[in-house]
Design an enzyme around this catalytic site. Structure first.
Site, PDB file in Angstrom:
ATOM      1  N   HIS A 135       0.808  -1.218   0.000  1.00 33.34           N
ATOM      2  CA  HIS A 135       0.000   0.000   0.000  1.00 33.34           C
ATOM      3  C   HIS A 135       0.845   1.273   0.000  1.00 33.34           C
ATOM      4  CE1 HIS A 135       0.435  -0.159   4.511  1.00 33.34           C
ATOM      5  NE2 HIS A 135       0.472   1.154   4.351  1.00 33.34           N
TER       6      HIS A 135
ATOM      7  N   ASP B  99       0.182  -7.641   1.552  1.00 31.15           N
ATOM      8  CA  ASP B  99       0.581  -6.241   1.636  1.00 31.15           C
ATOM      9  C   ASP B  99       2.097  -6.090   1.598  1.00 31.15           C
ATOM     10  OD1 ASP B  99       0.292  -3.537   1.714  1.00 31.15           O
ATOM     11  OD2 ASP B  99      -0.324  -3.405   3.812  1.00 31.15           O
TER      12      ASP B  99
ATOM     13  N   SER C 191       4.659   2.676   7.734  1.00 31.57           N
ATOM     14  CA  SER C 191       4.331   1.474   6.970  1.00 31.57           C
ATOM     15  C   SER C 191       5.521   1.013   6.139  1.00 31.57           C
ATOM     16  CB  SER C 191       3.142   1.740   6.048  1.00 31.57           C
ATOM     17  OG  SER C 191       1.974   1.972   6.786  1.00 31.57           O
TER      18      SER C 191
END
Length: 316
Positions: free
Chosen positions: A139, A180, A258
């Site tokens: 992402h 992810d 992230s």
């Protein structure tokens, strides 16, 4: 990724006393005063004993000194842990060119600065090997992965083994939205990289210390500390499927963290920081954060490097 609805904690209700209890209040006041006098006397006696007995005084001083030394050693250990690991963590900028490149080849264009591009997001990643492979979350680079215009770029800022900072364009190697995960590659000619030390997640225990390194809100090289709060959690992936076995931690993970590493007390990567619950309407982390376990990463990343797709998609 999600929000938690927090409810105000109930406060204890104050109760009023009747006039008939005034005498009890006076007695309680007297007892309280006597107890306070006894406590002060006890403290005074203890102080006199310390002064009159040098052995007791020396033992207390030695104990305090040992505690201070232990705190200093713990702080030094965390400082060294960050210094040794942060060189393997990268800062990723998701860029969109403000105008079409003159060349038709993506390889011929690289944004040397951000003047000709709009920053659409930031994230973190870590150096997988000395060949320039970078592991991050899908992402973080999903716009690059789904780009149909030729305007998306990925700028990776990193540090080599000598401490020299530089930046390169990140080329997409492989993606796995189901977990992810994504792999980028940068040109490292003339630089020697320091890859992370990969640990294991199968032996993790709730309560053990862990540390997150990343770039929350664009602040580079940020360290947050916490513990493993839970194991075997389930979180949603970008393609809607469930990622099972996620690590829960209270080490702060915010926007920009992230893709960065979650490490243990030895500096070994045990997970990829991925998601956090936020308080509804605030965007503030609730302290419930998640990382993809490194054992899952170890099964996925080699296939992404070699084939560009996860193993499950190779024969579709």
């Amino acid at each position: 990724m999600a929000s938690l609805n927090t409810l105000p904690s109930p406060l204890p209700t104050a109760t009023s006393s009747s006039s008939s209890s005034e005498s009890l209040d006076n007695k309680s006041l007297v007892i309280t005063k006597r107890r306070a006098f006894v406590s002060v006397s006890t403290l005074a006696m203890a102080s006199l004993l310390q002064l009159s007995n040098p052995i007791i005084s020396s033992a207390i001083a030695l104990q305090q000194q040992q505690q201070d030394q232990e705190l200093d050693q713990e702080e030094d250990r965390i400082v060294r842990l960050f210094q040794e690991t942060s060189q393997s963590v990268v800062f990723i900028k998701d860029l969109e060119l403000t105008k079409s490149p003159r060349s038709s080849s993506k390889e011929d264009i690289f944004v040397d600065d951000d003047e000709d591009a709009k920053i659409e997001g930031t994230g973190s990643g870590f150096i997988w090997d000395k060949f320039g492979h970078i592991v991050t979350n899908y992402h973080v680079i999903d716009k690059l992965a789904t780009d149909q215009t030729g305007l998306q770029r990925c700028k990776v800022s990193l540090v080599d083994a000598k401490g020299t900072s530089f930046y390169k364009e990140g080329k997409l190697v492989g993606i796995d939205p189901a977990y992810d995960l994504a792999v980028l590659k940068v040109d490292v000619e003339g630089y020697e990289l320091k890859p992370v030390v990969v640990g294991t997640s199968r032996d993790l225990r709730v309560g053990q210390s862990c540390f997150a390194i990343g770039n929350p809100f664009g602040y580079e090289n940020t360290l947050t500390t916490g513990v493993v709060s839970g194991l075997g959690r389930e979180i949603p992936s970008p393609n809607g499927r469930a990622i099972r076995g996620a690590i829960q931690t209270d080490a702060s993970i915010n926007a920009g963290n992230s893709g960065g590493p979650l490490i243990d007390s030895y500096g070994h990567v045990i997970g990829v920081n991925t998601a956090t619950f936020t308080r509804r309407g605030t965007g503030i982390s609730s302290g419930v954060n998640f990382a993809i376990p490194i054992d899952t990463v170890m099964r996925t990343v080699p296939y992404l490097i070699v084939y560009g797709t996860p193993y499950s998609d190779r024969f579709r």
